[in-house]
Design a protein around this motif. Structure first.
Motif, PDB file in Angstrom:
ATOM      1  N   ALA A 151       0.784  -1.032  -0.184  1.00 32.40           N
ATOM      2  CA  ALA A 151      -0.087   0.121  -0.154  1.00 32.40           C
ATOM      3  C   ALA A 151       0.874   1.069   0.135  1.00 32.40           C
ATOM      4  CB  ALA A 151      -1.077   0.043   1.113  1.00 32.40           C
ATOM      5  N   ALA A 152       1.956   1.363   0.807  1.00 29.40           N
ATOM      6  CA  ALA A 152       2.842   2.105   0.801  1.00 29.40           C
ATOM      7  C   ALA A 152       3.574   2.715  -0.626  1.00 29.40           C
ATOM      8  CB  ALA A 152       3.736   2.308   2.043  1.00 29.40           C
ATOM      9  N   ARG A 153       4.030   1.610  -1.055  1.00 25.64           N
ATOM     10  CA  ARG A 153       4.636   1.605  -2.571  1.00 25.64           C
ATOM     11  C   ARG A 153       3.432   2.257  -3.479  1.00 25.64           C
ATOM     12  NH1 ARG A 153       6.630  -4.087  -3.684  1.00 25.64           N
ATOM     13  NH2 ARG A 153       5.370  -4.397  -1.965  1.00 25.64           N
ATOM     14  N   GLU A 154       2.374   1.720  -3.477  1.00 20.25           N
ATOM     15  CA  GLU A 154       1.383   2.178  -4.437  1.00 20.25           C
ATOM     16  C   GLU A 154       1.366   3.744  -4.122  1.00 20.25           C
ATOM     17  OE1 GLU A 154       0.091   0.974  -6.989  1.00 20.25           O
ATOM     18  OE2 GLU A 154       1.015  -1.057  -6.667  1.00 20.25           O
ATOM     19  N   MET A 155       1.108   3.993  -3.158  1.00 18.30           N
ATOM     20  CA  MET A 155       0.901   5.294  -2.620  1.00 18.30           C
ATOM     21  C   MET A 155       2.087   6.311  -3.245  1.00 18.30           C
ATOM     22  SD  MET A 155       0.264   7.432   1.134  1.00 18.30           S
ATOM     23  CE  MET A 155      -1.231   6.066   1.182  1.00 18.30           C
ATOM     24  N   PHE A 156       3.337   5.691  -3.081  1.00 16.04           N
ATOM     25  CA  PHE A 156       4.334   6.608  -3.707  1.00 16.04           C
ATOM     26  C   PHE A 156       4.576   6.444  -5.233  1.00 16.04           C
ATOM     27  CE2 PHE A 156       8.835   7.021  -4.784  1.00 16.04           C
ATOM     28  CZ  PHE A 156       9.390   8.277  -3.861  1.00 16.04           C
ATOM     29  N   LEU A 157       4.041   5.625  -5.631  1.00 15.33           N
ATOM     30  CA  LEU A 157       3.994   5.784  -7.401  1.00 15.33           C
ATOM     31  C   LEU A 157       2.855   6.622  -7.851  1.00 15.33           C
ATOM     32  CD1 LEU A 157       4.231   1.859  -8.136  1.00 15.33           C
ATOM     33  CD2 LEU A 157       6.065   3.550  -8.435  1.00 15.33           C
ATOM     34  N   GLN A 158       1.750   6.896  -6.944  1.00 16.78           N
ATOM     35  CA  GLN A 158       1.103   7.912  -7.337  1.00 16.78           C
ATOM     36  C   GLN A 158       1.544   9.227  -7.248  1.00 16.78           C
ATOM     37  OE1 GLN A 158      -2.495   7.345  -4.927  1.00 16.78           O
ATOM     38  NE2 GLN A 158      -3.167   5.082  -5.742  1.00 16.78           N
ATOM     39  N   GLY A 159       2.186   9.528  -6.364  1.00 11.16           N
ATOM     40  CA  GLY A 159       3.121  10.727  -6.008  1.00 11.16           C
ATOM     41  C   GLY A 159       4.112  10.767  -7.442  1.00 11.16           C
ATOM     42  N   SER A 160       4.734   9.753  -7.612  1.00  3.96           N
ATOM     43  CA  SER A 160       5.805   9.923  -8.499  1.00  3.96           C
ATOM     44  C   SER A 160       5.058  10.163 -10.073  1.00  3.96           C
ATOM     45  CB  SER A 160       6.414   8.493  -8.752  1.00  3.96           C
ATOM     46  OG  SER A 160       7.119   8.315  -7.567  1.00  3.96           O
ATOM     47  N   SER A 161       3.934   9.485 -10.286  1.00 10.39           N
ATOM     48  CA  SER A 161       3.265   9.853 -11.693  1.00 10.39           C
ATOM     49  C   SER A 161       2.993  11.164 -11.659  1.00 10.39           C
ATOM     50  CB  SER A 161       1.866   8.729 -11.742  1.00 10.39           C
ATOM     51  OG  SER A 161       1.111   9.203 -10.512  1.00 10.39           O
ATOM     52  N   GLY A 162       2.566  12.011 -10.736  1.00  8.83           N
ATOM     53  CA  GLY A 162       2.158  13.363 -10.584  1.00  8.83           C
ATOM     54  C   GLY A 162       3.286  14.299 -11.283  1.00  8.83           C
ATOM     55  N   VAL A 163       4.589  13.864 -10.830  1.00  5.39           N
ATOM     56  CA  VAL A 163       5.623  14.763 -11.121  1.00  5.39           C
ATOM     57  C   VAL A 163       6.452  14.325 -12.188  1.00  5.39           C
ATOM     58  CG1 VAL A 163       6.283  15.561  -8.716  1.00  5.39           C
ATOM     59  CG2 VAL A 163       7.156  13.446  -9.582  1.00  5.39           C
ATOM     60  N   TRP A 164       6.172  12.883 -12.670  1.00  4.03           N
ATOM     61  CA  TRP A 164       6.813  12.279 -13.824  1.00  4.03           C
ATOM     62  C   TRP A 164       6.088  12.476 -15.100  1.00  4.03           C
ATOM     63  CZ3 TRP A 164      10.896   8.071 -12.681  1.00  4.03           C
ATOM     64  CH2 TRP A 164      11.851   7.994 -13.925  1.00  4.03           C
ATOM     65  N   GLU A 165       4.733  12.692 -14.861  1.00  4.07           N
ATOM     66  CA  GLU A 165       3.648  12.735 -15.825  1.00  4.07           C
ATOM     67  C   GLU A 165       3.628  11.434 -16.769  1.00  4.07           C
ATOM     68  OE1 GLU A 165       4.420  16.245 -18.099  1.00  4.07           O
ATOM     69  OE2 GLU A 165       4.516  17.651 -16.400  1.00  4.07           O
ATOM     70  N   ARG A 166       3.915  10.518 -16.139  1.00  6.16           N
ATOM     71  CA  ARG A 166       3.758   9.189 -16.886  1.00  6.16           C
ATOM     72  C   ARG A 166       3.035   8.052 -16.012  1.00  6.16           C
ATOM     73  NH1 ARG A 166       5.408  12.337 -19.869  1.00  6.16           N
ATOM     74  NH2 ARG A 166       7.178  12.268 -21.490  1.00  6.16           N
ATOM     75  N   GLY A 167       2.497   7.045 -16.527  1.00  8.66           N
ATOM     76  CA  GLY A 167       1.751   6.005 -15.688  1.00  8.66           C
ATOM     77  C   GLY A 167       2.402   4.696 -15.579  1.00  8.66           C
ATOM     78  N   ASP A 168       3.561   4.498 -16.542  1.00  8.88           N
ATOM     79  CA  ASP A 168       4.182   3.311 -16.454  1.00  8.88           C
ATOM     80  C   ASP A 168       5.288   3.194 -15.568  1.00  8.88           C
ATOM     81  OD1 ASP A 168       5.411   5.017 -17.992  1.00  8.88           O
ATOM     82  OD2 ASP A 168       6.508   3.568 -19.440  1.00  8.88           O
ATOM     83  N   LEU A 169       5.125   3.522 -14.298  1.00  7.27           N
ATOM     84  CA  LEU A 169       6.272   3.594 -13.313  1.00  7.27           C
ATOM     85  C   LEU A 169       6.402   2.243 -12.345  1.00  7.27           C
ATOM     86  CD1 LEU A 169       5.765   7.254 -12.063  1.00  7.27           C
ATOM     87  CD2 LEU A 169       7.400   6.485 -13.914  1.00  7.27           C
ATOM     88  N   GLN A 170       7.443   1.939 -12.215  1.00  3.09           N
ATOM     89  CA  GLN A 170       7.436   0.826 -11.213  1.00  3.09           C
ATOM     90  C   GLN A 170       8.763   1.082 -10.171  1.00  3.09           C
ATOM     91  OE1 GLN A 170       8.395  -2.529 -13.915  1.00  3.09           O
ATOM     92  NE2 GLN A 170      10.467  -1.779 -14.109  1.00  3.09           N
ATOM     93  N   VAL A 171       8.529   0.407  -9.029  1.00  3.46           N
ATOM     94  CA  VAL A 171       9.839   0.730  -8.102  1.00  3.46           C
ATOM     95  C   VAL A 171      10.671  -0.244  -8.190  1.00  3.46           C
ATOM     96  CG1 VAL A 171      10.158   0.850  -5.372  1.00  3.46           C
ATOM     97  CG2 VAL A 171       8.026   1.601  -6.087  1.00  3.46           C
TER      98      VAL A 171
END
Length: 390
Positions: A151-171
């Motif tokens: 759950a914490a990793r998914e929340m971090f990916l949501q924040g990352s997609s906002g500044v990266w402007e991409r949706g295919d992100l992975q930790v």
């Protein structure tokens, strides 16, 4: 065995309180984070039932590679407290493709009972390969175990997609700041050790991230200011990102070189091994001469230089007298004469009549002016008559 158990103060039932859980098989891909939570409830149910409270059970986990003392180099283990679950996490690489068997041992701190389980981890290559665009963020208000749950990793990916402007992100990886040389935080509420989170994507970086690592932003960071950013910080308020520690990296796949091909270990027919029988001669004389003569030549040159400095560079008495003033020579001669006089008086002290009058009682003579004065002047004017002219 019973005698040994009684001698150690441990019951035989305690020595036999060990259970084995069925093997647990997990698969993971290269280039992405692998996290496995060691649930306390699973191992707690396997412990023998007792009268103690389940919430007060202290369980410590130990993990190592099967038939090895340590974990693989890509895998790390973390358990902050015996009342909390443990985590196995890491990022497997292409060289780790295969099957890894991890033995996990759960240890009850109160009853000394143990439960073991084998984790069979299968590493497979990622279908799309490793993400070429990778960004590493430093989260200052978190500990590493707080970002390991899904759950914490998914929340971090949501924040990352906002500044990266991409949706295919992975930790890709999660690393504690203490493993990077960070300081242990003070035991004050709200102080965290910090976590480095590496996120990857197959899409290029956004202009917001590129402006955060620009030379202008680095200059502002050196002044203690926040870097330039053209977008909204979508990590807030859950994650406090230290933007001055942001790093962007482009990783391109390297061409794979064919490795060694291992044979069966059996020589083919008519393939007897022929060891070399002749060794080419080696001339060892030049090496011997260099080893022996070079130190001797250096020592001889040093001796000649030292002898020249000690014997041929000495200053003569004549040169010394020419560089010395007359008054210093007179003082030196007077001191030398008085010394000889005292020595002569000491040798002939038994014959009083042969002792000449001391020179100190004779009239004092100035070598420059020829003036003589009484060595014992009268109290009236003796202090006013100078020995040397002014």
């Amino acid at each position: 065995m019973p005698f040994l158990a009684v001698a150690l103060g441990v019951s035989q039932a305690t020595l036999l309180d060990h259970r084995v859980l069925p093997d647990h098989r997990i698969s993971s891909e290269t280039g992405t984070i692998f996290v496995h939570e060691l649930e306390r409830e699973l191992f707690q149910e396997a412990f023998p039932t007792g009268s103690e409270d389940d919430d007060a059970v202290l369980i410590t986990f130990q993990a190592h590679l099967w038939d090895h003392p340590d974990l693989p180099r890509w895998l790390r283990y973390l358990q902050r407290d015996p009342r909390q679950p443990g985590y196995l996490y890491g990022c497997p690489t292409a060289s780790e493709v295969g099957t890894h068997t991890i033995e996990v041992l759960a240890y009850n701190r109160r009853t000394y009972a143990t439960v073991s389980q084998h984790l069979v981890i299968t590493i497979i290559p990622a279908p799309g390969g490793e993400p070429p665009y990778q960004g590493e963020f430093l989260v200052g208000n978190r500990n590493v175990e707080e970002l390991l749950p899904e759950a914490a990793r998914e929340m971090f990916l949501q924040g990352s997609s906002g500044v990266w402007e991409r949706g295919d992100l992975q930790v890709i990886n999660i690393t504690s700041a203490l493993d990077r040389g960070g300081r242990v935080p003070l035991p004050i509420e709200g102080r965290k050790e910090g976590v480095y989170v590496k996120v990857g994507s197959h899409s290029p970086f956004s202009p917001c991230l590129e402006s955060a690592v620009s030379p202008q932003s680095q200059f502002r960071c050196s002044l203690g200011q926040q870097p330039l950013a053209s977008c909204y910080d979508t990590f807030a308020p859950h994650f406090s990102i230290r933007w001055c520690n942001l790093s962007l990296l482009q990783v391109w796949p390297n061409p794979t070189t064919p490795g060694l091909v291992w044979g069966s270990g059996v020589l083919e027919e008519d393939g007897d091994f022929q060891p070399p029988t002749e060794v080419p001669p080696h001339d060892l004389l030049p090496g011997f001469l260099v080893t022996l003569l070079v130190p001797l030549v250096v020592a001889a040159l040093l001796c000649l230089l030292l002898g020249h400095l000690m014997c041929c560079r000495r200053e003569g008495v004549q040169k010394r007298d020419l560089q010395t003033t007359d008054i210093q020579l007179v003082h030196h001669t007077t001191i030398h004469g008085d010394t000889e006089e005292l020595r002569h008086m000491a040798r002939s002290r038994d014959v009083i009549r042969d002792v000449p009058r001391p020179l100190s009682t004779l009239p004092m003579f100035n070598v420059r002016t020829g003036q003589r004065i009484n060595p014992i002047p009268s109290p009236r004017d003796g202090a006013r008559v100078p020995l040397l002219p002014q």
